[in-house]
Design an enzyme around this catalytic site. Structure first.
Site, PDB file in Angstrom:
ATOM      1  N   CYS A 154     -48.556   5.720  -9.393  1.00  0.00           N
ATOM      2  CA  CYS A 154     -49.963   6.119  -9.465  1.00  0.00           C
ATOM      3  C   CYS A 154     -50.473   6.110 -10.903  1.00  0.00           C
ATOM      4  O   CYS A 154     -51.639   5.812 -11.156  1.00  0.00           O
ATOM      5  CB  CYS A 154     -50.171   7.482  -8.808  1.00  0.00           C
ATOM      6  SG  CYS A 154     -50.057   7.357  -7.002  1.00  0.00           S
ATOM      7  N   CYS A 187     -51.671  11.884  -5.862  1.00  0.00           N
ATOM      8  CA  CYS A 187     -50.283  11.711  -6.254  1.00  0.00           C
ATOM      9  C   CYS A 187     -50.256  11.327  -7.728  1.00  0.00           C
ATOM     10  O   CYS A 187     -51.106  10.574  -8.198  1.00  0.00           O
ATOM     11  CB  CYS A 187     -49.661  10.612  -5.393  1.00  0.00           C
ATOM     12  SG  CYS A 187     -47.960  10.240  -5.838  1.00  0.00           S
ATOM     13  N   PHE A 191     -50.899  27.816  18.903  1.00  0.00           N
ATOM     14  CA  PHE A 191     -51.963  28.705  19.358  1.00  0.00           C
ATOM     15  C   PHE A 191     -53.348  28.148  19.058  1.00  0.00           C
ATOM     16  O   PHE A 191     -54.344  28.841  19.190  1.00  0.00           O
ATOM     17  CB  PHE A 191     -51.797  30.097  18.744  1.00  0.00           C
ATOM     18  CG  PHE A 191     -50.480  30.733  19.107  1.00  0.00           C
ATOM     19  CD1 PHE A 191     -50.089  30.827  20.447  1.00  0.00           C
ATOM     20  CD2 PHE A 191     -49.618  31.197  18.127  1.00  0.00           C
ATOM     21  CE1 PHE A 191     -48.868  31.387  20.793  1.00  0.00           C
ATOM     22  CE2 PHE A 191     -48.394  31.760  18.474  1.00  0.00           C
ATOM     23  CZ  PHE A 191     -48.012  31.852  19.809  1.00  0.00           C
ATOM     24  N   CYS A 219     -47.636   8.923  -1.145  1.00  0.00           N
ATOM     25  CA  CYS A 219     -48.223   8.264  -2.307  1.00  0.00           C
ATOM     26  C   CYS A 219     -49.117   7.129  -1.816  1.00  0.00           C
ATOM     27  O   CYS A 219     -48.695   6.305  -1.016  1.00  0.00           O
ATOM     28  CB  CYS A 219     -47.092   7.698  -3.158  1.00  0.00           C
ATOM     29  SG  CYS A 219     -47.671   6.631  -4.470  1.00  0.00           S
ATOM     30  N   ASN A 248     -55.349   9.862   9.253  1.00  0.00           N
ATOM     31  CA  ASN A 248     -55.956  11.132   9.643  1.00  0.00           C
ATOM     32  C   ASN A 248     -56.323  11.920   8.399  1.00  0.00           C
ATOM     33  O   ASN A 248     -55.475  12.143   7.533  1.00  0.00           O
ATOM     34  CB  ASN A 248     -54.978  11.963  10.492  1.00  0.00           C
ATOM     35  CG  ASN A 248     -55.662  13.170  11.101  1.00  0.00           C
ATOM     36  OD1 ASN A 248     -56.546  13.015  11.936  1.00  0.00           O
ATOM     37  ND2 ASN A 248     -55.271  14.361  10.675  1.00  0.00           N
ATOM     38  N   GLU A 249     -57.573  12.282   8.314  1.00  0.00           N
ATOM     39  CA  GLU A 249     -58.041  13.180   7.245  1.00  0.00           C
ATOM     40  C   GLU A 249     -57.398  12.864   5.897  1.00  0.00           C
ATOM     41  O   GLU A 249     -56.723  13.709   5.295  1.00  0.00           O
ATOM     42  CB  GLU A 249     -57.805  14.641   7.642  1.00  0.00           C
ATOM     43  CG  GLU A 249     -58.601  15.050   8.852  1.00  0.00           C
ATOM     44  CD  GLU A 249     -58.560  16.545   9.159  1.00  0.00           C
ATOM     45  OE1 GLU A 249     -57.620  17.222   8.728  1.00  0.00           O
ATOM     46  OE2 GLU A 249     -59.479  17.030   9.831  1.00  0.00           O
ATOM     47  N   ARG A 279     -47.470  16.739   6.498  1.00  0.00           N
ATOM     48  CA  ARG A 279     -48.189  15.487   6.756  1.00  0.00           C
ATOM     49  C   ARG A 279     -49.136  15.270   5.590  1.00  0.00           C
ATOM     50  O   ARG A 279     -49.244  16.121   4.726  1.00  0.00           O
ATOM     51  CB  ARG A 279     -48.971  15.585   8.073  1.00  0.00           C
ATOM     52  CG  ARG A 279     -49.943  16.750   8.087  1.00  0.00           C
ATOM     53  CD  ARG A 279     -50.751  16.807   9.368  1.00  0.00           C
ATOM     54  NE  ARG A 279     -51.592  17.998   9.368  1.00  0.00           N
ATOM     55  CZ  ARG A 279     -52.492  18.266  10.287  1.00  0.00           C
ATOM     56  NH1 ARG A 279     -52.691  17.438  11.300  1.00  0.00           N
ATOM     57  NH2 ARG A 279     -53.221  19.358  10.222  1.00  0.00           N
ATOM     58  N   TRP A 331     -55.827  28.222  11.961  1.00  0.00           N
ATOM     59  CA  TRP A 331     -55.605  28.260  10.504  1.00  0.00           C
ATOM     60  C   TRP A 331     -56.700  28.980   9.736  1.00  0.00           C
ATOM     61  O   TRP A 331     -56.688  28.992   8.517  1.00  0.00           O
ATOM     62  CB  TRP A 331     -55.427  26.832   9.980  1.00  0.00           C
ATOM     63  CG  TRP A 331     -56.459  25.876  10.481  1.00  0.00           C
ATOM     64  CD1 TRP A 331     -56.402  25.148  11.642  1.00  0.00           C
ATOM     65  CD2 TRP A 331     -57.712  25.569   9.883  1.00  0.00           C
ATOM     66  NE1 TRP A 331     -57.545  24.404  11.788  1.00  0.00           N
ATOM     67  CE2 TRP A 331     -58.366  24.634  10.730  1.00  0.00           C
ATOM     68  CE3 TRP A 331     -58.363  25.976   8.715  1.00  0.00           C
ATOM     69  CZ2 TRP A 331     -59.630  24.115  10.450  1.00  0.00           C
ATOM     70  CZ3 TRP A 331     -59.617  25.450   8.440  1.00  0.00           C
ATOM     71  CH2 TRP A 331     -60.235  24.530   9.302  1.00  0.00           C
ATOM     72  N   GLU A 378     -63.288  15.853  16.020  1.00  0.00           N
ATOM     73  CA  GLU A 378     -62.460  17.018  16.354  1.00  0.00           C
ATOM     74  C   GLU A 378     -63.338  18.258  16.288  1.00  0.00           C
ATOM     75  O   GLU A 378     -64.185  18.376  15.399  1.00  0.00           O
ATOM     76  CB  GLU A 378     -61.330  17.208  15.337  1.00  0.00           C
ATOM     77  CG  GLU A 378     -60.232  16.198  15.359  1.00  0.00           C
ATOM     78  CD  GLU A 378     -59.166  16.533  14.297  1.00  0.00           C
ATOM     79  OE1 GLU A 378     -59.044  17.710  13.923  1.00  0.00           O
ATOM     80  OE2 GLU A 378     -58.496  15.598  13.842  1.00  0.00           O
TER      81      GLU A 378
HETATM   82  C1  GLA Z   1     -57.249  18.811  11.489  1.00  0.00           C
HETATM   83  C2  GLA Z   1     -56.318  17.717  11.929  1.00  0.00           C
HETATM   84  C3  GLA Z   1     -55.777  17.918  13.313  1.00  0.00           C
HETATM   85  C4  GLA Z   1     -55.455  19.354  13.586  1.00  0.00           C
HETATM   86  C5  GLA Z   1     -56.689  20.170  13.345  1.00  0.00           C
HETATM   87  C6  GLA Z   1     -56.513  21.627  13.674  1.00  0.00           C
HETATM   88  O1  GLA Z   1     -58.572  18.524  11.657  1.00  0.00           O
HETATM   89  O2  GLA Z   1     -56.877  16.442  11.837  1.00  0.00           O
HETATM   90  O3  GLA Z   1     -54.626  17.117  13.441  1.00  0.00           O
HETATM   91  O4  GLA Z   1     -54.420  19.774  12.761  1.00  0.00           O
HETATM   92  O5  GLA Z   1     -57.037  20.078  11.992  1.00  0.00           O
HETATM   93  O6  GLA Z   1     -57.705  22.339  13.492  1.00  0.00           O
HETATM   94 ZN    ZN Z   2     -47.932   7.985  -6.248  1.00  0.00          ZN
END
Ligand code: GLA
Ligand code: ZN
Length: 691
Positions: A168, A163, A372, A123, A157-158, A119, A330, A322
């Site tokens: 670019c 790129c 998990f 670009c 998201n985040e 994810r 992770w 979040e």
């Molecule tokens: C990020 C993402 C979420 C998820 C969390 C897990 O913040 O935005 O989709 O993957 O990490 O900690």
């Molecule tokens: Zn690009």
């Protein structure tokens, strides 16, 4: 003192509790979806971020849309009294899209084209991706824009990464032409072109930085990072077009991050710039509680710093969008939150200005890399689960504290943080390769105020300085003459400023200031900085300040005093008995210069004196030992104070005046015991607390 006026960031006048909800992973399990609704009541949750990675569930084939499941979710959440933060799905794309339009795929700095997958892997310049994301966003806005459950837009998201594809490269060159007014000579000057024969005579010769090409031109590296921020914002704005058009009253946000290893703000984008384009700052906080490298209090201080930074970006409450109710998946070691830590860490967020506690995620996924990762509902699907109960407890408490929503944290102290400065400093080949530690140093300067419960804003260089009594500017290596003149004005009008070694070395192009330390700095501080010494990690020097001696490591500025008062001197080496700490009265204000990197106790003593001199006070005087943090939210009628024990021992705290314990509904005064990880949330009516 600044205004206590409420700043409501969403239409519901309450604290949000909930999180990422991914029913699209469970569409073949109606029983699970039915359980979700029951469990949501028990968890005291009220808000859900939906659709973040749901593109393939919404458009399984190009032009074929399946909104029915989302319609049902909207209805059922609404009937249950919940609200929805609806995501645009650009964070991850369906395979059909990459297969048919490979231009959407990202190319890395080695010019290697990525494959479909993962994810945040696209670009930002691709016209196809821009069109496709805008189109699906339009359909979402048309369909759900007027739904009464819709609370906010969660755009993508985040956002992260960069790129280097041909599209670019073109966009970068366009950005450069605009930035340098089509003047290639100006670019060559800013990038110090003649060095290593790097002068360009055509725009077409410019390529983005790469380890297999050009990566030693600091001005270019800095401009590239600026471009990445601007291009990401530009992509985001393209996503916003239908949202602003069809839902002008619905606030938009995109979730910001922190780099977790050392808990510093995410470095890939200049959030100071991005903040101007969102209605609400939201961030995803995953501190590694109970880790083996720092104390709980040290980590809590870093969390406080990021909160204060993200809150100050818009000078209004932010949303924690979040967090994990237990472990993540992770970190190197994914340790569960110990009992009480979930409540404590959640209350800390609220104390520093969050109007929400939201989780990733509502229900633990069954497969793939997050199976998990902590969630409200575990694979056992049970409300009797320890983590579920911790969440429900937080939910109940947030309901009882809903009056806090929208309240602020007025501060007299500002600490300046600057992303561009960190980029430039880390790029600099010079000083210590591994010891620059800009962000960590800013956090060390923040620490004293945190330990002494003095509210702090962490501000950007373009924010107004005038409402603060004290502005602390550690290691502002990259300093433009424009920022400097605003700083000078602040001090001239009566402000106090503290700065340090490695300040004012280069300008906004990362070109060294010529003619010595900039004249305005010399005026403000009454000194000239003539040399900077870098020490090996095993070296040390000493500074005498007042009656005490403090250890110095890594950096020391050699200073010539012009008019300043010498407050401390180096004790060793070839600059022994030369000035290390100085102060100077400049017009109506005052300045302090800290020449070297000094140990913690120095900051505590040094800032302790400034705190006294400027009469900086906590919102409520609560006497306590180290490890306890006292933070406050203030409204027009009362102060809410959070007294938090970030240590593994029971602590005794003293309330000098009666306060109302909001979690137990009793009065507290005098000595109060705070067990390991315990928190007290107390209120004091404004008329009893006007200092
Ligand atoms: C990020 C993402 C979420 C998820 C969390 C897990 O913040 O935005 O989709 O993957 O990490 O900690
Ligand atoms: Zn690009």
């Amino acid at each position: 003192m600044k205004s206590r006026e409420k700043k409501q960031v969403t239409r519901v006048n309450t604290l949000l509790h909930g999180g990422d909800y991914n029913p699209d992973q469970w569409l073949n399990r109606p029983d699970i979806l039915a359980d979700d609704l029951k469990l949501m009541k028990l968890a005291h949750t009220n808000t859900y971020s939906i659709g973040i990675f749901a593109w393939s569930a919404l458009e399984p084939e190009e032009g074929v849309y399946t909104f029915d499941w989302l319609d049902t979710i909207f209805e059922t959440i609404h009937q249950n009294g919940g609200t929805i933060i609806l995501a645009t799905p650009s964070g991850a794309r369906p395979a059909w899209l990459s297969q048919k339009y490979p231009e959407v795929l990202r190319t890395n700095e080695l010019r290697l084209k990525h494959l479909q997958g993962a994810r945040h892997n696209h670009c930002f310049s691709s016209p196809v991706y821009r069109e496709k994301t805008q189109h699906i966003n339009r359909l979402l806005a048309e369909r759900y824009g007027n739904h009464p459950a819709l609370l906010m837009w969660h755009v993508s998201n985040e956002y992260s990464g960069e790129c280097h594809c041909d599209l670019c490269q073109v966009a970068f060159k366009e950005w450069l032409k605009e930035t340098y007014n089509n003047d290639l000579a100006a670019l060559n000057e800013a990038w110090w072109g003649p060095f290593w024969s790097h002068t360009f005579n055509s725009w077409s010769q410019i390529q983005s930085p790469s380890p297999i090409g050009e990566d030693a031109v600091h001005g270019m590296n800095l401009d590239w990072r600026r471009f990445i921020t601007d291009q990401t914002i530009n992509f985001y704005q393209n996503e916003l077009v239908p949202l602003r058009e069809l839902t002008p009253t619905i606030p938009v946000t995109t979730n910001f991050m922190a780099d977790t290893d050392d808990l510093i703000p995410y470095q890939g984008l200049d959030y100071g710039k991005f903040a101007k384009h969102v209605d609400v700052i939201t961030w995803d906080g995953y501190p590694a509680w109970h880790n083996d490298r720092e104390s709980t209090a040290d980590l809590a201080m870093k969390v406080g710093f990021i909160d204060d930074l993200y809150r100050s970006l818009k000078q209004q409450p932010f949303l924690l969008l979040e967090s994990t109710p237990s472990a993540v998946s992770w970190h190197e070691v994914n340790k569960a939150k110990r009992p009480q830590m979930h409540l404590l860490s959640s209350m800390q967020m609220i104390a520093h200005g969050s109007d929400s506690i939201m989780y990733f995620q509502w229900r633990k996924s069954r497969g793939s890399s997050e199976k998990f990762h902590g969630a409200v509902v575990d694979h056992d699907n049970s409300p009797e689960n320890r983590v579920f109960k911790d969440v429900a407890e937080v939910g109940k408490i947030l309901e009882s504290l809903s009056a806090i929503a929208g309240t602020t944290r007025p501060a007299d102290v500002a600490i300046l943080y600057d992303w561009e400065n960190n980029w430039a400093l880390n790029d600099a080949q010079g000083y210590g390769a591994k010891t620059k530690n800009y962000t960590q140093t800013v956090q060390e300067h923040y620490r004293t105020f945190w330990e002494k419960d003095i509210p702090v804003d962490v501000i950007m260089k373009d924010q107004d300085f005038s409402s603060y009594k004290l502005v602390v500017i550690p290691m502002l290596y990259l300093l433009s003459l424009e920022t400097l003149s605003r700083l000078k004005e602040f001090v001239a009008h009566g402000g106090t400023v503290v700065s340090t070694y490695l300040t004012g070395i280069v300008d906004e192009h990362d070109l060294a200031h010529l003619g010595g330390w900039p004249k305005d700095l010399q005026d403000i501080f009454g000194i000239n900085v003539v040399e900077t010494d870098t020490l090996y990690p095993s070296d040390y020097n000493k500074v005498r300040y007042g009656e005490k001696e403090y250890e110095l490591k890594e950096y020391a500025s050699i200073v010539e005093v012009k008019q300043a008062e010498i407050k401390g001197e180096y004790l060793e080496d070839f600059y022994a008995h030369t000035p290390a700490i100085t102060s100077h009265s400049f017009e109506k204000g005052k300045s302090y210069f800290i020449g070297g990197r000094l140990e913690r106790s120095f900051h505590s003593d040094f800032y302790g004196e400034i705190i006294k001199e400027l009469r900086l006070t906590p919102v409520l005087s609560v006497r306590h030992e180290k490890g306890v943090s006292v933070q406050a939210r203030q409204s027009e009628t009362e102060d809410t104070i959070f007294v938090m024990n970030f240590s593994e021992e029971t602590q005794v705290v003293y309330f000098d005046q009666p306060v109302w314990d909001r979690l137990n509904e009793v009065e507290l005064v005098g000595e109060v015991m705070l067990e390991k990880y315990a928190v007290k949330v107390v209120t004091v009516p404004l008329e009893d607390n006007s200092q």
